[in-house]
Enzyme design. Structure first.
Site, PDB file in Angstrom:
ATOM      1  N   LYS A 119       0.823  -1.218   0.000  1.00  0.00           N
ATOM      2  CA  LYS A 119       0.000   0.000   0.000  1.00  0.00           C
ATOM      3  C   LYS A 119       0.850   1.257   0.000  1.00  0.00           C
ATOM      4  CE  LYS A 119      -4.448  -1.606   1.287  1.00  0.00           C
ATOM      5  NZ  LYS A 119      -5.755  -1.357   1.714  1.00  0.00           N
ATOM      6  N   LYS A 209      -7.120  -7.802  -7.401  1.00  0.00           N
ATOM      7  CA  LYS A 209      -8.472  -7.905  -6.830  1.00  0.00           C
ATOM      8  C   LYS A 209      -9.230  -6.590  -6.965  1.00  0.00           C
ATOM      9  CE  LYS A 209      -7.986  -6.749  -1.945  1.00  0.00           C
ATOM     10  NZ  LYS A 209      -9.107  -6.373  -1.121  1.00  0.00           N
ATOM     11  N   LYS A 212     -11.947  -1.200  -3.201  1.00  0.00           N
ATOM     12  CA  LYS A 212     -12.745   0.029  -3.156  1.00  0.00           C
ATOM     13  C   LYS A 212     -11.901   1.284  -3.195  1.00  0.00           C
ATOM     14  CE  LYS A 212     -14.108  -1.150   1.454  1.00  0.00           C
ATOM     15  NZ  LYS A 212     -12.818  -1.150   2.145  1.00  0.00           N
TER      16      LYS A 212
HETATM   17  N1  AQP Z   1     -12.217  -8.360  -4.469  1.00  0.00           N
HETATM   18  C1  AQP Z   1     -12.682  -8.968  -3.397  1.00  0.00           C
HETATM   19  N2  AQP Z   1     -13.302 -10.153  -3.504  1.00  0.00           N
HETATM   20  C2  AQP Z   1     -13.792 -10.778  -2.400  1.00  0.00           C
HETATM   21  N3  AQP Z   1     -13.705 -10.268  -1.154  1.00  0.00           N
HETATM   22  C3  AQP Z   1     -13.107  -9.080  -1.017  1.00  0.00           C
HETATM   23  N4  AQP Z   1     -12.859  -8.302   0.058  1.00  0.00           N
HETATM   24  C4  AQP Z   1     -12.207  -7.189  -0.327  1.00  0.00           C
HETATM   25  N5  AQP Z   1     -12.021  -7.203  -1.655  1.00  0.00           N
HETATM   26  C5  AQP Z   1     -12.567  -8.376  -2.109  1.00  0.00           C
HETATM   27  C6  AQP Z   1     -13.266  -8.613   1.417  1.00  0.00           C
HETATM   28  O1  AQP Z   1     -14.063  -7.524   1.853  1.00  0.00           O
HETATM   29  C7  AQP Z   1     -13.747  -7.173   3.217  1.00  0.00           C
HETATM   30  C8  AQP Z   1     -13.356  -5.705   3.194  1.00  0.00           C
HETATM   31  O2  AQP Z   1     -12.419  -5.395   4.108  1.00  0.00           O
HETATM   32  P1  AQP Z   1     -11.794  -3.949   4.209  1.00  0.00           P
HETATM   33  O3  AQP Z   1     -12.821  -2.949   3.927  1.00  0.00           O
HETATM   34  O4  AQP Z   1     -11.173  -3.882   5.565  1.00  0.00           O
HETATM   35  O5  AQP Z   1     -10.659  -3.813   3.142  1.00  0.00           O
HETATM   36  P2  AQP Z   1      -9.998  -4.647   2.040  1.00  0.00           P
HETATM   37  O6  AQP Z   1      -9.946  -6.109   2.312  1.00  0.00           O
HETATM   38  O7  AQP Z   1      -8.674  -4.034   1.787  1.00  0.00           O
HETATM   39  O8  AQP Z   1     -11.029  -4.401   0.856  1.00  0.00           O
HETATM   40  P3  AQP Z   1     -10.881  -3.488  -0.411  1.00  0.00           P
HETATM   41  O9  AQP Z   1     -12.178  -3.508  -1.117  1.00  0.00           O
HETATM   42  O10 AQP Z   1      -9.672  -3.881  -1.193  1.00  0.00           O
HETATM   43  O11 AQP Z   1     -10.675  -2.084   0.183  1.00  0.00           O
HETATM   44  P4  AQP Z   1      -9.474  -1.073   0.105  1.00  0.00           P
HETATM   45  O12 AQP Z   1      -9.267  -0.798  -1.349  1.00  0.00           O
HETATM   46  O13 AQP Z   1     -10.002   0.073   0.850  1.00  0.00           O
HETATM   47  O14 AQP Z   1      -8.262  -1.662   0.766  1.00  0.00           O
HETATM   48  C9  AQP Z   1     -12.641  -8.121   3.650  1.00  0.00           C
HETATM   49  O15 AQP Z   1     -13.200  -9.191   4.379  1.00  0.00           O
HETATM   50  C10 AQP Z   1     -12.061  -8.631   2.368  1.00  0.00           C
HETATM   51  O16 AQP Z   1     -11.514  -9.936   2.484  1.00  0.00           O
END
Ligand code: AQP
Length: 343
Positions: A119, A209, A212
């Site tokens: 990151k 992946k 968001k």
């Molecule tokens: N692409 C994905 N497919 C399936 N599951 C996913 N998760 C995230 N992306 C996918 C699951 O969603 C939850 C979100 O957790 P988070 O908000 O703490 O952050 P993250 O895992 O880092 O999710 P993002 O969407 O990638 O957010 P950003 O970009 O903000 O870091 C978790 O349970 C994750 O496994």
């Protein structure tokens, strides 16, 4: 006897996308519906985690409430005492325990976290914050305050979960039994089963992946996307030049992702979707089917969002946050006593 705790959080740094929905939110809600008699289920908005990377702060408050509404629209029951929802920053013990744990965490230990390396690599040195560096400590506090045994996390978070176990054991060894140690990752995977590994890919770059915090959002289907926008994203999804539909995640990651999304959006088995499209020599029919399925999914979801009574949600939040404060403060007091801050 207290029930084992299952805990998960979804950051409110942006609208959730279909990956968050199918990979985290729906599995949690399924558990909430099937396991609430035997487990305590905690679902929280980690609002303090929301700005470890830069966000527009004028939108955070609205985003937090929006994401809580997404939980309800996804089917989270509000009438069970075994299911708790809360905003992390409304329970100040998270921040205080983090500070204490910080002082027992090695700088080298945090420096080895691959997610920090990933990151921070895209940000200039000035934008890499100490918050991004030590957020695994905050995540450990999130888990340990409530004695959570099971924490469903994706592969990218397993190192942080291992850290939560390490710091819990380190503190227990030094000060006596302060914390419940969460289960090791392999036991967690066995407990959560197949949902654990699901990863929806970005539509434009299907080798990474769906995230968001993606800069353009062009390859991300947000739960709040209009049908038109979502359909256009699907129709412009990156595919390949193989010219034949196959579920081959290495050679045809874009096609494999579309098949996966179609199965999930329709609620069908992946194998039957693959059987139907396998061998087709045009990608158009698959893309159109995915676009239609996604439009239906978002339409239903957004209609449910409209029906949510925000007062019911706020009442549940305030009720649960009072309980979570009591639980968290109890754990914190034990730790404060152990480190000599309280008599
Ligand atoms: N692409 C994905 N497919 C399936 N599951 C996913 N998760 C995230 N992306 C996918 C699951 O969603 C939850 C979100 O957790 P988070 O908000 O703490 O952050 P993250 O895992 O880092 O999710 P993002 O969407 O990638 O957010 P950003 O970009 O903000 O870091 C978790 O349970 C994750 O496994």
């Amino acid at each position: 006897m207290t029930k084992p705790v299952i805990l998960t959080g979804l950051r409110a740094n942006n609208d959730l996308h279909i990956g968050n929905y199918f990979g985290a939110l729906l599995p949690f809600i399924d558990m909430a519906k099937t396991k609430a008699d035997d487990y305590q289920l905690d679902l929280f908005v980690p609002d303090l985690h929301s700005f470890t990377t830069p966000i527009d702060h004028s939108k955070l408050q609205q985003q937090i409430m929006h994401n809580l509404k997404l939980f309800v629209a996804a089917g989270l029951p509000l009438n069970s005492d075994n299911i708790r929802i809360y905003r992390q920053s409304y329970i100040p013990a998270h921040s205080e325990l983090t500070w204490i744990l910080d002082c027992f965490t090695g700088f080298g230990e945090m420096s080895r976290m691959t997610q920090f390396k990933d990151k921070s690599s895209g940000l200039g040195a000035e934008r890499v914050t100490v918050g991004l560096f030590n957020y695994p400590v905050l995540m450990a506090a999130d888990i340990l305050l409530y004695g959570a045994t099971y924490v469903p996390v994706g592969d990218d978070q397993t190192q942080h979960l291992e850290f939560a176990r390490d710091i819990a054991e380190r503190m227990n060894n030094k000060f006596g039994e302060l914390f419940v140690v969460p289960k090791p990752v392999k036991d967690q995977n066995a407990f959560f089963g197949k949902d654990q590994g699901l990863r929806i890919k970005d539509l434009v770059e299907p080798t990474k992946k769906m995230s968001k915090s993606d800069d353009t959002g062009k390859g991300v289907i947000f739960l709040g996307d209009t049908p038109d926008v979502a359909a256009k994203k699907v129709m412009s999804a990156t595919t390949d030049s193989e010219g034949v539909v196959r579920f081959d995640t290495a050679k045809q990651p874009g096609i494999a992702n579309l098949l996966q999304i179609l199965a999930l959006a329709r609620g069908e088995d992946l194998s039957s979707v693959i059987d139907h499209y396998d061998g087709q020599t045009s990608y158009g029919a698959l893309k159109t089917a995915v676009a239609e399925a996604v439009v239906d999914l978002l339409g239903d979801f957004q209609a449910r969002m409209e029906l949510i009574d925000e007062n019911d949600l706020l009442a549940k939040l305030e009720h649960d946050e009072a309980i979570m404060n009591a639980t968290a403060n109890k754990t914190l007091l034990q730790v404060q006593k152990a480190v000599g801050l309280r008599a």
